[in-house]
Every structure is written in structure tokens, then in C-alpha cells.
Design a protein around this motif. Structure first.
Motif, short mmCIF file in Angstrom:
data_model
loop_
_atom_site.label_atom_id
_atom_site.label_comp_id
_atom_site.label_asym_id
_atom_site.label_seq_id
_atom_site.Cartn_x
_atom_site.Cartn_y
_atom_site.Cartn_z
N UNK A 1 9.45 2.25 -3.48
CA UNK A 1 8.68 2.39 -2.26
C UNK A 1 7.72 1.22 -2.14
N UNK A 2 7.16 1.07 -0.93
CA UNK A 2 6.23 -0.04 -0.71
C UNK A 2 5.07 0.05 -1.70
N UNK A 3 4.79 -1.05 -2.37
CA UNK A 3 3.73 -1.07 -3.38
C UNK A 3 2.80 -2.24 -3.18
N UNK A 4 2.49 -2.93 -4.27
CA UNK A 4 1.54 -4.04 -4.25
C UNK A 4 2.31 -5.35 -4.22
N UNK A 5 2.04 -6.16 -3.21
CA UNK A 5 2.66 -7.47 -3.13
C UNK A 5 1.86 -8.51 -3.90
N UNK A 6 0.52 -8.45 -3.80
CA UNK A 6 -0.35 -9.43 -4.45
C UNK A 6 -1.40 -8.69 -5.26
N UNK A 7 -1.48 -9.00 -6.55
CA UNK A 7 -2.50 -8.42 -7.42
C UNK A 7 -3.31 -9.54 -8.06
N UNK A 8 -4.63 -9.46 -7.90
CA UNK A 8 -5.55 -10.45 -8.48
C UNK A 8 -6.33 -9.75 -9.58
N UNK A 9 -6.30 -10.32 -10.81
CA UNK A 9 -6.84 -9.60 -11.96
C UNK A 9 -7.70 -10.49 -12.83
N UNK B 1 0.92 -3.91 4.90
CA UNK B 1 0.32 -3.32 3.71
C UNK B 1 -1.17 -3.20 3.90
N UNK B 2 -1.83 -2.78 2.85
CA UNK B 2 -3.29 -2.66 2.89
C UNK B 2 -3.92 -3.80 2.10
#
Length: 1004
Positions: free
Chosen positions: A438-446, A492-493
Motif C-alpha cells: 500500500x502507499x507508504x513513505x516515498x522520502x524519509x529523512x533521518x 502523499x502527506x
């Protein structure tokens, strides 16, 4: 003069019995000598292995010297042979098994292995390491149409385990560089089985290999198919070949140091744990002497855990048309860059399919000079990310331009940035991040531990698309920044974003609650549909700058209705077009309204409602109160008309005062006592006024539905005079009716006008009588009619067009007490079924179409009696009564916006009085014509109405209607009759209906 020895069908057996210091050689040629051996067997053995590593089957030494072995079988416990100092040797169509291989050394020296020769290097000698076939010092190796096998030497002793021989080694000394060691390998099968037993090594100085149509298999731990190291930038090539490795930490091809390697149309397959397909690495600290790897049309398939497809470690790689398939867990398809020297990567037309769990599509380290064009990375494993940038234990900076490419995951991030400054520029590219499909996270900054992320800028341009959320998990509030340009989108959000900017061609589809410090919206920000679960979303921003479009969903109802929201904690600026989609709202009255935009700071931004927000029968409008914005089912107030300033008053003439005589001063003791001041009363606070409910607004489409319903009931309804005119039997009749109607709805906001036309005909099928004078006739009828109209809202000035058209069919029966004169009692009835297609087209809305159908019937009676008669004619009066029942209803219809619409018919009664004059015309042999006038009172016990989401809208002024009708009937011939009438109906609330009816009848 050179010496030549030739032998055919020779069996040569040599067995070592001596000790060290003695070298055994079966065939030895030097100083230009030649040995030619065919169809022979040579067997060189020993019982003292430790002294025999210098033993050999053949040796050729010195220029002009040649050893040629053809169609023979060679066996050696020690080495196969040696070629040196410009000599040459040929192994032709022969089978060889040797403990060690052959060395070719020196400028001009050459070894040819050709014509299905099969060389096996057992590697079972305990003396110092030696390659299977070693070429060095400017010598040349040529192998064609042959096979080389290196067996496992079986020596394993932990850390001191010796390497097995390579199958082929092409090497040189570093100086002098003019010595060129070359190998030509064509149509060759190589298989190695021992520890670190590489198939081909090209190393050290001016050495190179041209390889074509090779099949390479390595089965040993740490074995490479192809190893190129520090060749002073001399290029080696391999084409049309396959490389397969099975051992732990095996590698398909490895280029390191100052070297060049080109691969074309090569298949690489690895099976072992921690294997690598292709790798290019720097060999030192001099970036002017780089490692250059060029690969095109490459297929890499890897099944082992921790595998790496293509690795660029501070080298220069030029990749084109690469296909990577990795199925092992914790694998990486592509790795580019480290923290050291300059890295250059050109990646075009690469496809990576990674199905292992916890894997990475591409790792990007430091700041390589990289382009990424027309590539695809598809991650199908769990917790597997498409692009990973940065390191866990240090900070880095990277830039990645991406063109015409796709990065997508099934369960992982499309982009994961860790402790990095990253500029990711997408051009005509797509990022898709999913979670369990399912639609999830496209960009994660950590962040990672004490290391903190830098600034991550994601710029999508030229029709690029981001599917999935953009989420910052970093302590750096400014870490996540997004830009959408030139027809790009994000779906997305955004969580803990610092900035989001859209140009006028781009769109952000908001799928969840989002928070951003700054939102610059020159494009379109659209909240997605709440879906089956009815989840509305909220965007929270610090500052908002408009200029574009905002699309929101609202369950249009009362003040507490669920809605998408924009919450601005700071300031707003610019003008934003607002579109509101109704989501299952049924519409109702509002007081304060539904808050859709909240502004905590300076509310300088302007929001304008660009579409019609409709729910049920209501229309909603945008209002601003104290900086916030609300939707109300009431009109926005018009600005007040400024009052005209009052004219200054004319000054009055001064009035002279008459002087007064002085008053006698008061005497002491005459002063009245001073009263104590009264305590002031505490004012009673006025009660807070209750919110005033604004007038609610009905939308014009409600009037259009109502007009269609009224027309459907009116089209085919008629009286006896409308249908047949003069009361005589007939075989066929036809009438045409046209009418124009005007009315309002009950609120007075909607004005409906329409024009209608009907053509209806029929004929009598049977007649009979109960007495000599009466008559009963029964017939059938059918008709077609249409109506078109327009509804105008006096409040909103919107319009809606309506139309209805269709057919009817039915039967009628009429009884006359006196059929000849028509005097006395008559009774008429009819029953018909109507089916119609209706449409409503609201201004700025999608058109709606639906069906209307049902039965309707009438029962009419009257009594005609003469008032005065003479030879020229007679005057008659006819009191009448009629009841018309209509079961015509609209099918339940759901509008595009979700509003449920239905409508029903009415029951109408008519009481009337008809005054008619029948005139005789002597010139036509007594044929008569009739003129008449008629007045009627029409009463609708149930007026026509429609319901929009259970809010009923009625036609005003139609409950009690007065009608005046003037008519004319004539009989030009005995068989032919014509009639016409003109009628005007008038009701309250400006209800009007004007009609004209024309009919003809022919009696056979």
C-alpha cells in the motif's frame, strides 16, 4: 642452423628418482631449436614431490625456438612448461593434466592453445604458488576454442590457507612500461574450483587481455571471474561472454587501480553469500590515475545474501543497458561513492529488480559526480529501500540528478537520507514508496545517533511524480524541503516538512494530515477523497502564500460537519482559488458555518470559492470572519452602501439676552442641608445575543428538478374538450398543445420558466349504448411531448437548465346521456402510462440525466343544458368537475456530488363552468360552429415537489389556480371537425401558465 626434432605416436614416460638441484624436462628446445610432437603421450611423475616443482613437460627458450604439441596427451606431477626469451609454443588439440601450469615470459615469447585443447591444472603441488597459465614481461598468449580447468588443491588451514592458482594470469613489471604483455582469449571455457582461484587476472603494468565468447565458472571461496589490477590505464575488454560464481565472497569482475576494463554483452551470475557482480575501485590516492570501468548490455543475476550488483568505490564507471536481478536478503543493486577521492558515475538504461528483504536499490555515498538517466529500480522485498543516501556514523553531502527514471518499492522508502545534505533533482521521473504493497513513505529523512541530517532538497520537475509520504524524522527542523515544477505531482502527506513550493502547473494530492513550516502554493493543493472510511485531512502550516488552487472535501451539512482543513498558525498572503467537493453531505442550515481555513496570524490572503458547493437542495458560500474562512448555506454579505455625508447645518443668528437684575444673596443659615450622594446602581449586563441564522440558499438545480416534475405531470393531462372538441363519435383525432409556464419555489429564491409541446392522437375502437339516446365510446391514445426550461436563482444568479421528453400511451372512455345533442350528463375518463427522460444541467456542473415514469388517470363529469335557443343557435351552460390523479414519479437519482434526488406527482381537482354558443350556418346546410368561454378553479391537494437529500422543494402558487379558457369549434364537413382553445392559468406567488390547444377529428 636450427635443429628440428619431429615425433609422431611417441610414448614418453619420465619418473623422478633424484633429489633437489636436478630439473626434469620432457621436451626442451633452445637457441632456435624446434620440437614437433603429434599423436603422442608424455607422463612426467615423481616420488619426491618436494623437489619437483621445477620439473616440466616442455621448455622453449630463446628467439626462434618453438615447441609444437598436437593431438597429444600430457601429464605432469609438476609444471606443464615454460616459454621464455622470445620462444614460442603451441598446444593444439591436446589434453593436459598438470600439477602446476605454464609460464610465458619475455618480449616476443608466445603461447598458443588452440583447437579444442583441454588443460587441467590440479593445483596439488605443495611448492610455491604458480598460476595455471602465466604470461608476463611482454609475452603474448593466444587461446582459442579450448578449455581450462583449475581444480581445488585441497589445502585448508585457517588463516594460512594458500590460494589456488588462477586459471590465467596476464601480468608485467611496472617498468619499463614499453613492455606489453597481451592476451587474446576467444571461445574459451574456464572453470576454477579452489580457494581464491580466479579465472583471469590482468595485473601490474602494461598488460591487457582481449576476451570474447568466454564461459567462466568459479566455484571457490573468494574467487573472481575477472580481476584487473593496476595496468597503467591499459584497457582490457570482454564481450559476448558469461561469468558465474558459486563461492562465498565471489565476484564477477573486479577492476582496481590504474586500469581500464570494458564489458559488452556479458552475463554475470553469482550464487554465493556476499558476492559482487561488478566492482571498480581506486587503488591509491592519485585521482589522475583512475580506475575506469565501462559496461554495456550486461545481465547480472544474484541469489546470495548480502550481494552487491555494481560497486563504484572512488572510480569512474560508465554503465549503459544494465539489468540487475537480486533475490538475496540485505543486498544492494548499485553502490556509488565513498568519502575519499572523486567518484564519477554515468548510469543509463539500468534496470534493477531486487526481491530480497532488507535490501537497497542504490547506495549513494559522499558527493560523486553522477548522472542517472532512463533507469528503473524496483524493490519487491520487505523493508527494502530504493535509494539510500549517507552513512550511519558520519555526515555526508550528495547531489543526484535523475532523468526519465523510476524508483519504486513494495515495502520500503523510495528515498532514505541518513545524516546527509542531499539535492535530489527529478526530471520526468517517478518515486513510489509503499508499505506492504500500500502507499507508504516515498522520502524519509533521518538522523543517526549523535549525527544530524543536513538539508534535503527534493525537486521534481518536467512531469515528475512522487507517490508516497515525505517524512522527516530528523531533529533538524529545516531538513525536508520539496519543490514541484512544470507539471509535476506529489501524492502523499508531508510530516515535519520545512518547505513545500508548487509552480502553477504542479499538484500536491494530500492523502493524510501534514505539517509544513512554509507552504508556497502557486499550483494545486488537493485533498484526496475521504474514501470508504470517511477520513478527512488537515494541513498545518506556519505561513501560507497563495496564488494557486486549493481543493477540499467537506460533508456539507451544519456547523459541525466533517471537513478537510487548512490551519495556518502564522500569516497568509496571495489569492487562492478554493474548490469544495461535497462528500456525502446532505445539506442543511448553518449558523457560523463550517470552518475550512483557520488563520492564527495576519490574514492578508484571499480565498475565493470557484465552484458551486452543493449538498441536497442547498448551496454553500465562502465567508470570512475574524480572519478565518467558513462555508455557509447562506450568501456572503454584500459590502454596505456608504451613507451620504450630512450637510452642515446653517448657523443660527445670535440672540441678544436681556440683562437680569442681580439676585439677593442668601443669608447665613438659609443654606439647605447637603444630602449624601446616592450609591450608583450596578449596571445589569446585557445577555449575549444568540447567533443569528442567516437566510439559507437553495440551488437552482432544485428548481430544475421541480420544473421537470411539474412538466411531466402536465404534458399529457387534458380535459374532454382538449381531446375531442365536439361531442360526437370519431374514428381518429389529433391534437397539439403548447404551453409556457412560470413559477417559483416555496422560498421565492428560484424562478422557473419553461416551454412545452405535446402532440397526441387516438381513435375510437368500440362504441355502444344503453338506451336510444345515450352513447358509450372507448378508444386508445398515444402521445409525445417535451419541455425545456431554465431556473434562475435570484440570490446567487446561477442558472440551471432542465429538459424532459418522452411518450405516453393509454385508453379513454366517454359516455353521453344524449349523444346527438350533447345535452345532459356526460362522463369522461382516461388512464395512461408515461415514460420520459429528463436532464438537469447546472451552471458549472456536470449534467445529470434520469428517468421519470408512471400512471396517471382522470375522471370528469358535467351537465350541459340550454339557456336560450332560436333558429340561429343556442346558448348553453355546462358545470364541470374533474379529478386528475398522477402517479408519475422520478426514479431515485444520485448526482455526481452524491445528492439523492427523487420527485412525486400530485392530485388535482377542477371545478369549472363552461358557457358556449352553438351557431347554425345556413350557407353550410346547418353545419354549426361553437364558441365558448370557461372558468375553472384548479386545486392541487398535493403540489408537485422534489426531494434533494430529503429536503423537499415545492412549487409555490400552484395549490389553488384560476383558469380562463376561450375556445372555438367548427365542423367544415360532416366528417371533419376542428377545434382550438387558448387558456391562461394564474396562481399566487407569480404562478403563470399560458397554453394553446389545436385539434382535428375525422369520422369515417
Amino acid at each position: 642452423m636450427s635443429t628440428k626434432i619431429s615425433g609422431d605416436n611417441v610414448d614418453l614416460y619420465i619418473h623422478r628418482t633424484g633429489f633437489a638441484g636436478i630439473e626434469y624436462t620432457a621436451l626442451r628446445a633452445y637457441n632456435g631449436g624446434q620440437i614437433w610432437l603429434t599423436n603422442s603421450d608424455i607422463d612426467l611423475t615423481t616420488f619426491r614431490q618436494s623437489y619437483s616443482y621445477n620439473d616440466r613437460v616442455f621448455m622453449a627458450k630463446d628467439a626462434g625456438t618453438q615447441v609444437n604439441i598436437a593431438s597429444s596427451t600430457l601429464y605432469s606431477h609438476a609444471s606443464l612448461g615454460e616459454v621464455s626469451n622470445g620462444a614460442s609454443a603451441v598446444i593444439d588439440n591436446s589434453t593436459v593434466s598438470a600439477g602446476l601450469g605454464v609460464t610465458v615470459t619475455g618480449a616476443g615469447s608466445r603461447l598458443d592453445i588452440i583447437n579444442d585443447s583441454d588443460i587441467t591444472i590440479r593445483g596439488d603441488h605443495s611448492e610455491p604458488y604458480q598460476a595455471g597459465i602465466r604470461v608476463t614481461g611482454g609475452a603474448t598468449l593466444n587461446i582459442e576454442n579450448s578449455r581450462i580447468t583449475v581444480l581445488d588443491n585441497g589445502y585448508y588451514s585457517g588463516a594460512t590457507t594458500p590460494r589456488n592458482p588462477e586459471a590465467i594470469e596476464i601480468t608485467n613489471v611496472y617498468t619499463p612500461n614499453e613492455l606489453a604483455t597481451r592476451a587474446n582469449l576467444n571461445n574459451l571455457i574456464i572453470e576454477t574450483k579452489g580457494y581464491q582461484s580466479n579465472a583471469i587476472n590482468v595485473t601490474s603494468g602494461n598488460a591487457s587481455a582481449a576476451m570474447n565468447n568466454l564461459t567462466i565458472v568459479t566455484r571457490g571461496l573468494g574467487a573472481y571471474g575477472l580481476y584487473i589490477d593496476n595496468t597503467n590505464n591499459v584497457a582490457s575488454t570482454i564481450s559476448n561472454s558469461s561469468i558465474e560464481t558459486f563461492g562465498y565472497s565471489g565476484m564477477g569482475a573486479f577492476a582496481v587501480g590504474k586500469t581500464k576494463l570494458t564489458l559488452d554483452n556479458v552475463d554475470i551470475t553469482t550464487h554465493g553469500y556476499r558476492s559482487t557482480g561488478l566492482q571498480a575501485s581506486v587503488g591509491g590516492t592519485d585521482s589522475n590515475q583512475p580506475t575506469i570501468l565501462t559496461a554495456s548490455n550486461i545481465d547480472i543475476v544474484m541469489s546470495g545474501k548480502d550481494s552487491r550488483g555494481v560497486v563504484n568505490n572512488e572510480a569512474r564507471t560508465y554503465l549503459n543497458d544494465i539489468r540487475l536481478t537480486l533475490s538475496g536478503d540485505t543486498s544492494t543493486a548499485l553502490s556509488v561513492g565513498t568519502t575519499g577521492l572523486e567518484t564519477i558515475a554515468r548510469i543509463d538504461n539500468l534496470t534493477a529488480l531486487v526481491s530480497g528483504n532488507n535490501s537497497t536499490g542504490m547506495f549513494l555515498g559522499a558527493n560523486p559526480d553522477i548522472t542517472f538517466n532512463n533507469n528503473s529500480i524496483n524493490m519487491t522485498g520487505n523493508n527494502s529501500h530504493g535509494l539510500q543516501v549517507g552513512y550511519r556514523l558520519l555526515n555526508s553531502s550528495s547531489e543526484l540528478p535523475v532523468f526519465d527514471s523510476r524508483i519504486e518499492t513494495r515495502d520500503g522508502y523510495a528515498v532514505q537520507s541518513i545524516n546527509a545534505n542531499l539535492n535530489l533533482d527529478l526530471t520526468r521521473s517517478v518515486l513510489t514508496g509503499r508499505s506492504d504493497g500500500e502507499t507508504g513513505i516515498a522520502v524519509s529523512v533521518e538522523d543517526s545517533g549523535s549525527f544530524q541530517s543536513g538539508v534535503v532538497n527534493i525537486a521534481a520537475s518536467d512531469n515528475s511524480h512522487i507517490f508516497g509520504d515525505a517524512v522527516s524524522q530528523s531533529a533538524n527542523a529545516a531538513a525536508l524541503n520539496l519543490t514541484l515544477d512544470t507539471s509535476s505531482t506529489m501524492t502523499g502527506r508531508i510530516v515535519r516538512g520545512y518547505s513545500m513550493a508548487l509552480d502553477d502547473t504542479s499538484r500536491w494530492n494530500v492523502t493524510g494530515d501534514s505539517d509544513i513550516t512554509t507552504l508556497d502554493n502557486s499550483g494545486t493543493v488537493a485533498f484526496t477523497s475521504p474514501g470508504d472510511e470517511g477520513v478527512f485531512r488537515t494541513i498545518t502550516v506556519g505561513n501560507y502564500r497563495g496564488g494557486g488552487t486549493l481543493i477540499m472535501n467537506t460533508a456539507l451539512g451544519d456547523d459541525s460537519s466533517a471537513t478537510d482543513r487548512l490551519i495556518v498558525t502564522g500569516d497568509t498572503a496571495g489569492t487562492t482559488k478554493l474548490y469544495v467537493n461535497n462528500f456525502h453531505g446532505t445539506g442543511t442550515t448553518t449558523v457560523n458555518g463550517i470552518e475550512v481555513i483557520s488563520v492564527g496570524g495576519q490574514s492578508d490572503g484571499l480565498f475565493t470559492l470557484e465552484n458551486r458547493a452543493l449538498a441536497g437542495a442547498y448551496e454553500y458560500f465562502l465567508h470570512q470572519d475574524d480572519g478565518d474562512w467558513y462555508l455557509r448555506s447562506a450568501l456572503a454579505p454584500e459590502p454596505p452602501t456608504p451613507e451620504e455625508p450630512e450637510l452642515p447645518a446653517e448657523p443660527e443668528d445670535p440672540v441678544e439676552e436681556t440683562p437680569q437684575p442681580p439676585q439677593t444673596p442668601e443669608q447665613p443659615g438659609d443654606t439647605p442641608p447637603v444630602e449624601a450622594p446616592e450609591t450608583p446602581a450596578v449596571p445589569t449586563p446585557e445577555p449575549t445575543p444568540a447567533p443569528v441564522q442567516k437566510p439559507q440558499i437553495y440551488r437552482p438545480e432544485a428548481g430544475a428538478y421541480l420544473a421537470n416534475m411539474a412538466a411531466a405531470n402536465r404534458l399529457f393531462s387534458h380535459s374532454l374538450k382538449d381531446r375531442e372538441g365536439r361531442a360526437q363519435d370519431s374514428s381518429m383525432w389529433l391534437r397539439q398543445l403548447a404551453f409556457r409556464s412560470e413559477s417559483h419555489d416555496g422560498s421565492g429564491q428560484l424562478q422557473m420558466r419553461g416551454n412545452s409541446y405535446v402532440i397526441q392522437g387516438g381513435g375510437e375502437l368500440w362504441n355502444g349504448q344503453f338506451s336510444e339516446q345515450d352513447r358509450l365510446g372507448v378508444g386508445i391514445m398515444a402521445g409525445y411531448g417535451y419541455s425545456r426550461g431554465n431556473t434562475h436563482s435570484a440570490k446567487t444568479h446561477y442558472d440551471a437548465k432542465n429538459s424532459v421528453h418522452g411518450y405516453s400511451t393509454g385508453a379513454y372512455a366517454t359516455w353521453y346521456q344524449n349523444a346527438e345533442s350533447g345535452n345532459g350528463l356526460y362522463v369522461d375518463s382516461w388512464l395512461q402510462y408515461s415514460w420520459l427522460r429528463a436532464s438537469v444541467n447546472g451552471e458549472g456542473l456536470v449534467g445529470e440525466s434520469y428517468n421519470i415514469s408512471g400512471l396517471s388517470g382522470s375522471l370528469e363529469s358535467g351537465y350541459r343544458q340550454p339557456l336560450r335557443q332560436n333558429i340561429n343557435g343556442a346558448l348553453f351552460i355546462t358545470p364541470q368537475a374533474q379529478v386528475i390523479w398522477s402517479g408519475i414519479k422520478a426514479d431515485r437519482h444520485e448526482e455526481v456530488n452524491g445528492t439523492q434526488v427523487d420527485g412525486s406527482g400530485s392530485v388535482q381537482t377542477r371545478l369549472g363552468l363552461n358557457l358556449s354558443y352553438d351557431a347554425l350556418n345556413a350557407q353550410t346546410n346547418g353545419k354549426q360552429f361553437t364558441v365558448y368561454s370557461e372558468v375553472n378553479w384548479l386545486h392541487n391537494t398535493h403540489v408537485v415537489d422534489v426531494a434533494l437529500d430529503n429536503v423537499r422543494v415545492e412549487q409555490a402558487g400552484s395549490r389553488n389556480v384560476g383558469e380562463v379558457k376561450l375556445g372555438l369549434e367548427g365542423q367544415p364537413t360532416d366528417a371533419f371537425t376542428i377545434w382550438t382553445n387558448l387558456a391562461q392559468r394564474v396562481g399566487t406567488e407569480s404562478y403563470r401558465d399560458t397554453s394553446t390547444n389545436v385539434g382535428i377529428k375525422y369520422r369515417f
